[in-house]
Design a protein around this motif. Sequence first.
Motif, PDB file in Angstrom:
ATOM      1  N   UNK A   8       0.819  -1.219   0.000  1.00  0.00           N
ATOM      2  CA  UNK A   8       0.000   0.000   0.000  1.00  0.00           C
ATOM      3  C   UNK A   8       0.850   1.266   0.000  1.00  0.00           C
ATOM      4  N   UNK A   9       2.175   1.130  -0.220  1.00  0.00           N
ATOM      5  CA  UNK A   9       3.053   2.298  -0.216  1.00  0.00           C
ATOM      6  C   UNK A   9       2.613   3.343  -1.234  1.00  0.00           C
ATOM      7  N   UNK A  10       2.178   2.891  -2.399  1.00  0.00           N
ATOM      8  CA  UNK A  10       1.900   3.819  -3.499  1.00  0.00           C
ATOM      9  C   UNK A  10       0.490   4.389  -3.473  1.00  0.00           C
ATOM     10  N   UNK A  11      -0.224   4.190  -2.393  1.00  0.00           N
ATOM     11  CA  UNK A  11      -1.586   4.713  -2.269  1.00  0.00           C
ATOM     12  C   UNK A  11      -1.541   6.243  -2.187  1.00  0.00           C
ATOM     13  N   UNK A  12      -2.278   6.920  -3.080  1.00  0.00           N
ATOM     14  CA  UNK A  12      -2.273   8.387  -3.099  1.00  0.00           C
ATOM     15  C   UNK A  12      -2.882   9.001  -1.848  1.00  0.00           C
ATOM     16  N   UNK A  13      -3.551   8.193  -1.042  1.00  0.00           N
ATOM     17  CA  UNK A  13      -4.160   8.728   0.175  1.00  0.00           C
ATOM     18  C   UNK A  13      -3.102   9.219   1.167  1.00  0.00           C
ATOM     19  N   UNK A  14      -1.842   8.834   0.970  1.00  0.00           N
ATOM     20  CA  UNK A  14      -0.775   9.287   1.860  1.00  0.00           C
ATOM     21  C   UNK A  14      -0.267  10.679   1.488  1.00  0.00           C
ATOM     22  N   UNK A  15      -0.686  11.198   0.341  1.00  0.00           N
ATOM     23  CA  UNK A  15      -0.245  12.534  -0.063  1.00  0.00           C
ATOM     24  C   UNK A  15      -0.925  13.600   0.794  1.00  0.00           C
ATOM     25  N   UNK A  16      -0.201  14.681   1.044  1.00  0.00           N
ATOM     26  CA  UNK A  16      -0.703  15.752   1.911  1.00  0.00           C
ATOM     27  C   UNK A  16      -0.595  17.079   1.162  1.00  0.00           C
ATOM     28  N   UNK A  17      -1.678  17.847   1.171  1.00  0.00           N
ATOM     29  CA  UNK A  17      -1.636  19.186   0.570  1.00  0.00           C
ATOM     30  C   UNK A  17      -0.864  20.129   1.473  1.00  0.00           C
ATOM     31  N   UNK A  18      -0.173  21.080   0.854  1.00  0.00           N
ATOM     32  CA  UNK A  18       0.740  21.952   1.595  1.00  0.00           C
ATOM     33  C   UNK A  18      -0.001  23.130   2.217  1.00  0.00           C
ATOM     34  N   UNK A  19      -0.802  22.813   3.239  1.00  0.00           N
ATOM     35  CA  UNK A  19      -1.490  23.811   4.058  1.00  0.00           C
ATOM     36  C   UNK A  19      -1.299  23.396   5.515  1.00  0.00           C
ATOM     37  N   UNK A  20      -1.062  24.353   6.392  1.00  0.00           N
ATOM     38  CA  UNK A  20      -0.629  24.063   7.754  1.00  0.00           C
ATOM     39  C   UNK A  20      -1.637  23.234   8.536  1.00  0.00           C
ATOM     40  N   UNK A  21      -2.930  23.353   8.212  1.00  0.00           N
ATOM     41  CA  UNK A  21      -3.933  22.593   8.968  1.00  0.00           C
ATOM     42  C   UNK A  21      -3.923  21.104   8.636  1.00  0.00           C
ATOM     43  N   UNK A  22      -3.080  20.678   7.685  1.00  0.00           N
ATOM     44  CA  UNK A  22      -2.965  19.255   7.349  1.00  0.00           C
ATOM     45  C   UNK A  22      -1.795  18.580   8.064  1.00  0.00           C
ATOM     46  N   UNK A  23      -1.087  19.321   8.922  1.00  0.00           N
ATOM     47  CA  UNK A  23       0.117  18.789   9.561  1.00  0.00           C
ATOM     48  C   UNK A  23      -0.060  18.713  11.078  1.00  0.00           C
ATOM     49  N   UNK A  24       0.597  17.708  11.678  1.00  0.00           N
ATOM     50  CA  UNK A  24       0.571  17.518  13.126  1.00  0.00           C
ATOM     51  C   UNK A  24       1.988  17.276  13.628  1.00  0.00           C
ATOM     52  N   UNK A  25       2.244  17.663  14.877  1.00  0.00           N
ATOM     53  CA  UNK A  25       3.588  17.544  15.433  1.00  0.00           C
ATOM     54  C   UNK A  25       3.944  16.127  15.862  1.00  0.00           C
ATOM     55  N   UNK A  26       2.974  15.205  15.861  1.00  0.00           N
ATOM     56  CA  UNK A  26       3.280  13.827  16.253  1.00  0.00           C
ATOM     57  C   UNK A  26       3.365  12.901  15.037  1.00  0.00           C
ATOM     58  N   UNK A  27       3.623  13.492  13.855  1.00  0.00           N
ATOM     59  CA  UNK A  27       3.703  12.694  12.638  1.00  0.00           C
ATOM     60  C   UNK A  27       4.984  13.013  11.865  1.00  0.00           C
ATOM     61  N   UNK A  28       5.264  12.178  10.867  1.00  0.00           N
ATOM     62  CA  UNK A  28       6.472  12.315  10.050  1.00  0.00           C
ATOM     63  C   UNK A  28       6.053  12.499   8.594  1.00  0.00           C
ATOM     64  N   UNK A  29       6.692  13.452   7.905  1.00  0.00           N
ATOM     65  CA  UNK A  29       6.341  13.765   6.519  1.00  0.00           C
ATOM     66  C   UNK A  29       7.600  13.751   5.660  1.00  0.00           C
ATOM     67  N   UNK A  30       7.450  13.246   4.451  1.00  0.00           N
ATOM     68  CA  UNK A  30       8.568  13.188   3.516  1.00  0.00           C
ATOM     69  C   UNK A  30       8.244  14.065   2.315  1.00  0.00           C
ATOM     70  N   UNK A  31       9.045  15.127   2.133  1.00  0.00           N
ATOM     71  CA  UNK A  31       8.896  16.031   0.995  1.00  0.00           C
ATOM     72  C   UNK A  31       9.843  15.581  -0.110  1.00  0.00           C
ATOM     73  N   UNK A  32       9.358  15.639  -1.363  1.00  0.00           N
ATOM     74  CA  UNK A  32      10.213  15.302  -2.503  1.00  0.00           C
ATOM     75  C   UNK A  32      10.078  16.362  -3.577  1.00  0.00           C
ATOM     76  N   UNK A  33      11.221  16.882  -4.027  1.00  0.00           N
ATOM     77  CA  UNK A  33      11.234  17.872  -5.095  1.00  0.00           C
ATOM     78  C   UNK A  33      12.410  17.577  -6.012  1.00  0.00           C
ATOM     79  N   UNK A  34      12.126  16.877  -7.120  1.00  0.00           N
ATOM     80  CA  UNK A  34      13.162  16.530  -8.109  1.00  0.00           C
ATOM     81  C   UNK A  34      14.351  15.808  -7.487  1.00  0.00           C
ATOM     82  N   UNK A  35      14.047  14.801  -6.680  1.00  0.00           N
ATOM     83  CA  UNK A  35      15.112  13.989  -6.108  1.00  0.00           C
ATOM     84  C   UNK A  35      15.742  14.555  -4.859  1.00  0.00           C
ATOM     85  N   UNK A  36      15.288  15.730  -4.402  1.00  0.00           N
ATOM     86  CA  UNK A  36      15.764  16.313  -3.147  1.00  0.00           C
ATOM     87  C   UNK A  36      14.704  16.033  -2.084  1.00  0.00           C
ATOM     88  N   UNK A  37      15.092  15.343  -1.022  1.00  0.00           N
ATOM     89  CA  UNK A  37      14.139  14.907  -0.006  1.00  0.00           C
ATOM     90  C   UNK A  37      14.367  15.647   1.306  1.00  0.00           C
TER      91      UNK A  37
END
Length: 446
Positions: A313-342
Amino acid sequence: DVAANPQTQANLYLNSLAKKMSGKSICCDMFVMSEKYSDIVTIGEISRYTGGELYYYPKFQGMESLKLQKDMMNCFDSDCGFDVEVRLRTSTGVFIEEYLGNLLPSTEMVDTVRIGYMKSDQSVIGIMDYDEEINKFVGFFLQAVVLYTDIMGKKRMKIFNGFYSTVSEANDIFKKADLDVIFTTILRQTIKGGNFRNNESLNLEVLEKVTNILAAYRKYCSVHAKSSILLLPEALKLLPIFVLGAMKTPAFMAFGQMNSIARDFAFDGAASDLKFASIYQASGKNTKTLLKEYYPTCYNVTGHLNGNVSEDAFSDDSHKVRLAINNFKEDEVYLFESNGVFKLFVGYSVSEEIKAKLFGEGVKMEQNTQLTTMLYSNALADNNNLMTKLIYWISGMSFVPMVLVDVVPFRLIDLPKYMVEDKTFMGVSYFDLLVYCHKKIQQKLN
């Protein structure tokens, strides 16, 4: 030929040198590493005219040195062609007006572009027009021919043939609109004709082009809809969010906003160097590369790390997060990717179990505001490592030559500069942009 860049003796020399190099099919990639003013607007002409790229490292230390290593590996490892010649041919009634990109147009043939070196993540846009000789009932033919030399020294040719019908209804144009091409064309036309002396001219010019397109859709395709509703064509519904991402990059920021970023760099002229480095990069890269820079992909990987998400289930799009502050929590981990820069954003309230999986036992993030950058390569990384699997999945590759992961411990107050959809010192919010576009469309229609 940039309004903000007077034709000084040095500028004239570099312009002349770049044109000579282009004429001899020589390309120049520039890696600028400096902690002082480098006059990017002048020296960048060499890479722009020869089809090369400009890499700028204003703070060349720590992460930047690793980034240089990665960029150079990508530069040598990417698919490319040498001594490239692009030619477009069309049937009667259709003609080529101009080309847009990091290139020097041919003075001999209007329909031809010669580039010393071209990588797979670069693109050239051809602007076409038509006259009364076009056959509106039959349509027209288009042939694109690309001649190049591969890395083995063999001459290659690629030919693309297409037939295109004409339409008489505006609605048909918007149904078949290509978002990627339209977005990139808007940016390159704005850069080419931009007035860099005006503080906000590039931003306003981009918005003017976008609202003209959306106003035309409203006028010709949805005339009976309520004027209080903002309607976007289905094919272009993501255009405003991509434009917002572009407006929050140095290339399209007003100099007043740039000064806030430039304060992090202890030298005069940082705002100018950052801005024009971003402009040169934006004028040559293809749409896919630009979009990943303007709106990075973000995944919530908390479930992956604590074992709640299986590898299937790694490739499930449901794991994607829109870049708005109300979608983030301090008890979670997020991985940003921009052209191979993580960037791995680890909240300060993340469980000890997840911290141990990432950094080992006993690591106190409160005492490590700057954790060491993790370096993954195919030769060094364990393929069974969970983070390696995540990176391979996001990259869409089973082999990644070199990947940098910048670890960023965060609290919510640290995230605004990464939130494209929120209002920050870098620009307006997504909601405010839509309101602005709606008002401009109503003004144009009235």
